[in-house]
Design an enzyme around this catalytic site. Structure first.
Site, mmCIF file in Angstrom:
data_model
loop_
_atom_site.group_PDB
_atom_site.id
_atom_site.type_symbol
_atom_site.label_atom_id
_atom_site.label_comp_id
_atom_site.label_asym_id
_atom_site.label_seq_id
_atom_site.Cartn_x
_atom_site.Cartn_y
_atom_site.Cartn_z
ATOM 1 N N LYS A 270 14.889 1.029 -20.875
ATOM 2 C CA LYS A 270 15.371 -0.206 -20.702
ATOM 3 C C LYS A 270 15.628 -1.244 -21.945
ATOM 4 O O LYS A 270 16.401 -1.770 -21.962
ATOM 5 C CB LYS A 270 14.663 -1.042 -19.494
ATOM 6 N N GLU B 159 -1.105 -0.222 -19.991
ATOM 7 C CA GLU B 159 -1.120 0.311 -21.320
ATOM 8 C C GLU B 159 -2.450 -0.319 -22.089
ATOM 9 O O GLU B 159 -2.983 -1.211 -21.545
ATOM 10 C CB GLU B 159 0.048 -0.061 -22.098
ATOM 11 N N ASP C 68 8.832 -6.567 -20.213
ATOM 12 C CA ASP C 68 9.491 -5.303 -19.810
ATOM 13 C C ASP C 68 10.341 -5.530 -18.450
ATOM 14 O O ASP C 68 11.634 -5.410 -18.516
ATOM 15 C CB ASP C 68 8.402 -4.476 -19.257
ATOM 16 N N VAL D 144 15.576 1.312 -14.730
ATOM 17 C CA VAL D 144 15.128 0.211 -13.931
ATOM 18 C C VAL D 144 14.234 0.825 -12.580
ATOM 19 O O VAL D 144 15.183 1.469 -11.648
ATOM 20 C CB VAL D 144 16.176 -0.612 -13.461
ATOM 21 N N VAL E 237 7.086 11.165 -19.492
ATOM 22 C CA VAL E 237 8.396 11.185 -18.569
ATOM 23 C C VAL E 237 8.861 12.590 -19.163
ATOM 24 O O VAL E 237 9.395 13.471 -18.112
ATOM 25 C CB VAL E 237 9.397 10.306 -18.987
ATOM 26 N N GLU F 186 19.497 6.013 -14.766
ATOM 27 C CA GLU F 186 18.776 5.559 -13.656
ATOM 28 C C GLU F 186 17.437 5.198 -13.751
ATOM 29 O O GLU F 186 16.720 4.556 -12.928
ATOM 30 C CB GLU F 186 18.818 6.724 -12.498
ATOM 31 N N LYS G 58 14.578 -5.104 -18.105
ATOM 32 C CA LYS G 58 15.119 -4.465 -16.769
ATOM 33 C C LYS G 58 16.147 -5.587 -16.168
ATOM 34 O O LYS G 58 17.130 -5.193 -15.651
ATOM 35 C CB LYS G 58 14.171 -4.078 -15.811
HETATM 36 N N1 LIG Z 1 6.345 6.279 -18.255
HETATM 37 C C1 LIG Z 1 6.800 5.737 -17.220
HETATM 38 O O1 LIG Z 1 6.330 5.871 -16.062
HETATM 39 C C2 LIG Z 1 8.090 5.348 -17.543
HETATM 40 C C3 LIG Z 1 8.819 4.976 -16.411
HETATM 41 C C4 LIG Z 1 10.273 4.326 -16.719
HETATM 42 C C5 LIG Z 1 10.883 4.509 -17.951
HETATM 43 N N2 LIG Z 1 10.109 4.923 -18.723
HETATM 44 C C6 LIG Z 1 10.741 4.719 -20.422
HETATM 45 O O2 LIG Z 1 10.865 6.233 -20.698
HETATM 46 C C7 LIG Z 1 10.668 6.460 -22.254
HETATM 47 C C8 LIG Z 1 9.620 7.503 -22.372
HETATM 48 O O3 LIG Z 1 8.456 6.877 -22.024
HETATM 49 P P1 LIG Z 1 6.948 7.736 -21.939
HETATM 50 O O4 LIG Z 1 6.005 7.125 -20.985
HETATM 51 O O5 LIG Z 1 7.278 9.194 -21.588
HETATM 52 O O6 LIG Z 1 6.481 7.578 -23.315
HETATM 53 P P2 LIG Z 1 5.323 8.256 -24.295
HETATM 54 O O7 LIG Z 1 4.475 9.033 -23.268
HETATM 55 O O8 LIG Z 1 4.854 7.506 -25.441
HETATM 56 O O9 LIG Z 1 6.127 9.649 -24.856
HETATM 57 C C9 LIG Z 1 7.001 9.469 -25.860
HETATM 58 C C10 LIG Z 1 7.407 10.574 -26.480
HETATM 59 O O10 LIG Z 1 8.399 10.688 -27.681
HETATM 60 C C11 LIG Z 1 8.139 11.114 -28.789
HETATM 61 N N3 LIG Z 1 8.733 10.444 -29.945
HETATM 62 C C12 LIG Z 1 8.513 9.045 -30.214
HETATM 63 N N4 LIG Z 1 8.800 8.620 -31.171
HETATM 64 C C13 LIG Z 1 9.671 9.875 -31.662
HETATM 65 C C14 LIG Z 1 10.256 10.125 -33.080
HETATM 66 N N5 LIG Z 1 10.797 9.536 -33.709
HETATM 67 N N6 LIG Z 1 11.112 11.557 -32.908
HETATM 68 C C15 LIG Z 1 10.681 12.578 -31.996
HETATM 69 N N7 LIG Z 1 9.714 12.380 -31.176
HETATM 70 C C16 LIG Z 1 9.296 10.883 -30.856
HETATM 71 C C17 LIG Z 1 6.588 11.489 -28.756
HETATM 72 O O11 LIG Z 1 6.257 12.528 -29.406
HETATM 73 P P3 LIG Z 1 4.550 12.826 -29.629
HETATM 74 O O12 LIG Z 1 4.286 13.507 -28.263
HETATM 75 O O13 LIG Z 1 4.794 13.973 -30.699
HETATM 76 O O14 LIG Z 1 4.160 11.706 -30.183
HETATM 77 C C18 LIG Z 1 6.361 11.524 -27.329
HETATM 78 O O15 LIG Z 1 6.508 12.828 -26.736
HETATM 79 C C19 LIG Z 1 10.509 5.001 -22.647
HETATM 80 O O16 LIG Z 1 11.661 4.375 -22.799
HETATM 81 C C20 LIG Z 1 9.992 4.264 -21.442
HETATM 82 O O17 LIG Z 1 10.354 2.973 -21.261
HETATM 83 C C21 LIG Z 1 8.735 5.367 -18.753
#
Ligand SMILES: NC(=O)c1ccc[n+]([C@@H]2O[C@H](COP(=O)([O-])OP(=O)(O)OC[C@H]3O[C@@H](n4cnc5c(N)ncnc54)[C@H](OP(=O)(O)O)[C@@H]3O)[C@@H](O)[C@H]2O)c1
Length: 451
Positions: free
Chosen positions: A112, A197, A208, A139, A21, A136, A212
């Site tokens: 969420k 995943e 999950d 969910v 994201v 936004e 939501k």
């Molecule tokens: N992916 C989707 O389609 C989607 C849709 C809706 C909502 N979301 C929500 O959006 C959020 C992010 O999702 P994502 O898919 O982007 O996750 P992701 O790809 O796992 O990315 C997480 C990021 O957070 C960083 N991070 C994690 N813990 C940290 C810490 N303690 N200090 C600093 N940085 C930290 C990681 O750093 P590093 O890169 O250095 O490891 C990584 O860049 C989640 O809450 C997820 O539920 C995601």
């Protein structure tokens, strides 16, 4: 166009997280910079990006000087107005969001899990500090359902909702329906394609979706519920035989979240569900999300689109930043108590035994005379009336001695059904615990769920 005497206002943004994201947010802020600036009359300026590791390959190129592992320092920067939490989880994310609020920063989050578990704490702190918290993307990803519920339906009263809010589960169920393949096989394919995943538990187990649903309940009914007490069943127990028989009875199997306001209590549940084929929800394909809302004044309405993915989710996040910036420019930031979910405190969940639904039952029984009659008698003695019964010897799973009986009930109280099934499953002729799936569309308002 700006001139030096009247420079365009800059709004400082810090991203926490540069994963899927976060990368989408950077891409969108860059690609749509001119349009955003024109719409907002201000510029969103990324001042820092907090990550765990500097040397990781990123999906977007960023100025290396923006990257930091110092979240504390980032949150304290005086040039940061909006903190965008995109790290996920409920530990570091919670500390970061609460600290950001304590520093007087506005917050955007896509998380969420955080809101379902600690939403009341987060929104209470935000109200006390006079800052905005927008969510936004938490969910249905890019589908602007939070805005619909918060603003579009602000004058209405939501009565009940039915939704497909987990794209991974919907992808798996849609593929199982289309191909007749089993769960494990389709899950492995979904993982290979990046729809699931490596650890799919939160998605296919319903956790999950429950997160939501807790957020949706907060918005729709103004109340917090204990997310851990939401009845949650995963999609992993549905077998190909149930897809085939659902089809024969006129249904499609979908993983739904369902919630209904009963006044004294909230009905909220997550489970695989038989959805009538003539419902729009039955046609939601692949990894898409959809929410069907039934409200007092508007009646039925439906919202559909991409529930996840880098750009759809980033779109929701950046739109939240724009909204907060507008509030800041109008000096209205933090003054939006009506926009808070959970505003009316906590209400209990309706016990699962007290919900009313129609049911699909699959019984594996010994193929001998009188079995069907005994089962029907027990169901009847518990007040469960039958809409359809099919006895299918061709579906025999354990050799010639076993047959399946498929039953569709009329609407019944779940507690009565469970009592009946305890008796039925104790019969020597019943070979395995009866499979039970709920059917969407029942409830105690006459037109519940019609689309
Ligand atoms: N992916 C989707 O389609 C989607 C849709 C809706 C909502 N979301 C929500 O959006 C959020 C992010 O999702 P994502 O898919 O982007 O996750 P992701 O790809 O796992 O990315 C997480 C990021 O957070 C960083 N991070 C994690 N813990 C940290 C810490 N303690 N200090 C600093 N940085 C930290 C990681 O750093 P590093 O890169 O250095 O490891 C990584 O860049 C989640 O809450 C997820 O539920 C995601």
């Amino acid at each position: 166009m700006t001139d030096s005497a009247n420079p365009i206002r800059e709004i400082g943004v810090a991203l926490l997280g540069l994963g899927n994201v976060g990368a989408g947010v950077i891409k969108l802020l860059e690609e749509n910079a001119a349009a955003i600036e024109a719409r907002l009359g201000a510029r969103l300026n990324v001042r820092a990006i907090a990550v765990r590791a500097f040397d990781k390959r990123r999906r977007v190129e960023v100025d290396a000087s923006l990257l930091t592992t110092d979240i504390e320092g980032t949150l304290a920067r005086p040039d940061v107005d909006i903190v965008c939490e995109l790290i996920g989880g409920t530990t570091d994310a919670r500390t970061a969001v609460m600290t950001a609020i304590a520093h007087g920063r506005h917050v955007v989050t896509a998380n969420k899990a955080l809101l379902a578990e600690h939403g009341r704490e987060v929104f209470a702190a935000a109200e006390a500090a006079g800052v905005d918290v927008y969510y936004e993307a938490a969910v249905c990803g890019g589908v602007p359902i939070i805005r619909v519920l918060r603003e579009g339906l602000a004058s209405d009263r939501v009565e009940h909702i039915h939704g497909i809010v987990n794209g991974t589960s919907n992808y798996i169920l849609s593929t199982m329906t289309a191909t007749g393949r089993g769960f494990a096989d389709v899950l492995a394919e979904a993982q290979a394609l990046g729809y699931a995943e490596a650890d799919p538990t939160l998605d296919v187990g319903g956790g999950d979706a429950a997160h939501k649903l807790a957020v949706l309940v907060g918005l729709c009914f103004g109340t917090a519920v204990d997310v851990h007490a939401i009845s949650t069943e995963g999609i992993d127990t549905v077998e190909p035989i149930d897809f085939r028989s659902a089809e024969r009875f006129g249904y499609v199997v979908k993983g739904l979240v369902i919630a209904r306001d009963h006044g004294h209590a909230i009905e909220a549940r997550v489970h695989p569900t038989l959805v009538p084929k003539n419902w729009l929800l039955a046609d939601v394909p692949g990894a898409k999300n959809a929410l069907y809302v039934h409200s007092y004044a508007l009646g039925a309405s439906m919202y559909y689109g991409a529930g996840a993915g880098m750009l759809p989710t980033a779109m929701a996040v950046v739109s939240d930043m724009i909204e907060i910036s507008r509030n800041m420019l109008a000096r209205a930031a933090g003054a939006r108590a009506m926009a808070r979910p959970f505003a009316q405190g906590q209400r209990p969940l309706l016990p699962l035994d007290d919900i009313r639904s129609r049911y699909y039952l699959r019984l594996a029984v010994v193929d001998e005379a009188g079995v069907l009659g005994r089962i029907m008698t027990i169901l009847g003695s518990h007040g469960i009336s039958i809409a359809q019964v099919v006895q299918d010897e061709s579906a025999a799973a354990d050799g010639a001695a076993t047959t399946h009986i498929f039953v569709i009930t009329h609407e019944a109280r779940e507690g009565n059904l469970r009592s009946a099934l305890r008796e039925i499953d104790g019969l020597p002729v019943v070979q395995r615990p009866t499979v039970v799936l709920r059917i969407a569309g029942a409830g105690n308002n006459g037109n519940a769920g019609k689309q």
